[in-house]
Design an enzyme around this catalytic site. Structure first.
Site, short mmCIF file in Angstrom:
data_model
loop_
_atom_site.label_atom_id
_atom_site.label_comp_id
_atom_site.label_asym_id
_atom_site.label_seq_id
_atom_site.Cartn_x
_atom_site.Cartn_y
_atom_site.Cartn_z
N GLU A 39 10.59 -2.44 1.54
CA GLU A 39 10.43 -3.46 0.48
C GLU A 39 9.16 -4.29 0.59
OE1 GLU A 39 13.02 -6.75 0.16
OE2 GLU A 39 12.36 -7.58 2.06
N HIS A 68 12.90 -7.08 -2.76
CA HIS A 68 11.55 -6.94 -3.33
C HIS A 68 11.30 -5.55 -3.95
CE1 HIS A 68 10.39 -10.84 -2.07
NE2 HIS A 68 10.39 -10.57 -0.77
#
Ligand SMILES: [Fe+2]
Ligand SMILES: [Fe+2]
Length: 274
Positions: A39, A68
């Site tokens: 991420e 994310h």
């Protein structure tokens, strides 16, 4: 079989450290499968197909992710591909790109990798990770264990990356999964926890593997810029300043697994100058 797991790999220094060290670790530990959390691969927030390819070339086989994952939309094409090398937390609302679990074949073994996200201290209102885990475990069970449904498929191992902030939530879900999954580890805090252990019913557990990223930083990002954000309450949630050079700490977890039980569950840490 040996599985090497990395937590969040942060930005270019993290990618460079993995590219330098992973070929050595693959050789040294005779690793069969490498799983990493993607991420933060691209400039600290989000992940692009190019960063994934860079890590694949370095020796990472499969990726989990976290909150994310959606920051760089190019990744949606990878998430939606036929045999994605990356999964995203299962408990996002239905209909989003990708999936939160995938069955992998490694040599003669079939292993299921699951990615879930916590709800404590996140702004997202996700579905319950406990019930999301139950739903997956109604479809798959570890060979030799009692299936929870008549349609459940046996696999050789079940591995869970729980991307969460609160160690209490990680403790709770890990113990809820105990005996039903092979290994359960946390990601997201970027700080390695000192609690690698075997739980009561045999699942190996660690609250957080910790990041691979710059040591002199705030969870991988430039220290001054993050302190400024705390002091001013201003900042771009889509951007992180990340320094290019410095000492990088590589955190990993090595699992030695014979298809029935886990022989070793070992925290690894090394540092290199990038
Ligand atoms: Fe992260
Ligand atoms: Fe995260």
């Amino acid at each position: 079989m040996k599985i090497l797991i990395f937590g969040d790999i942060v930005a270019k220094p993290g990618r460079k450290a993995i590219a330098t060290l992973l070929p050595q670790w693959r050789q040294k530990y005779q690793v069969d499968l490498v799983i990493a959390n993607a991420e933060n691969l691209s400039h600290g927030i989000g992940v692009t197909p190019a960063s994934l390819e860079e890590m694949r070339s370095a020796g990472v086989d499969f990726f989990t992710s976290g909150n994310h994952i959606w920051k760089k939309p190019d990744i949606n094409t990878v998430l939606q591909s036929a045999n994605p090398v990356i999964i995203r937390p299962e408990n996002y609302p239905p209909g989003l790109p990708g999936t939160g679990h995938r069955l992998l074949t490694v040599g003669v073994r079939e292993i299921l990798v699951i990615n879930l996200m916590g709800r404590v201290f996140f702004k997202e209102h996700l579905d319950c990770p406990f019930r999301a885990l139950d739903a997956i475990l109604s479809e798959f069970h570890v060979r030799g264990k009692t299936p929870s449904t008549g349609v459940s498929r046996p696999v050789d191992g079940i591995f869970v990356d729980f991307h969460a902030e609160a160690s209490s939530e990680k403790n709770a879900l890990g113990r809820y999964a105990d005996g039903r999954v092979t290994a359960f580890w946390g990601t997201h805090t970027h700080v390695p926890s000192g609690d690698s252990m075997t739980l009561k019913h045999g699942t190996v557990y660690r609250s957080d593997i910790g990041m691979t990223g710059l040591k002199d930083s705030v969870i991988g990002a430039n220290t001054e810029s993050i302190i400024k954000q705390f002091l001013t309450q201003l900042g771009d949630a889509k951007m992180h300043d990340v320094d290019e050079h410095g000492e990088v700490i590589i955190n990993g977890q090595l699992l030695d697994f014979d298809g029935l039980s886990v022989n070793t569950w070992q925290a690894l840490q090394e540092s290199i100058i990038i």
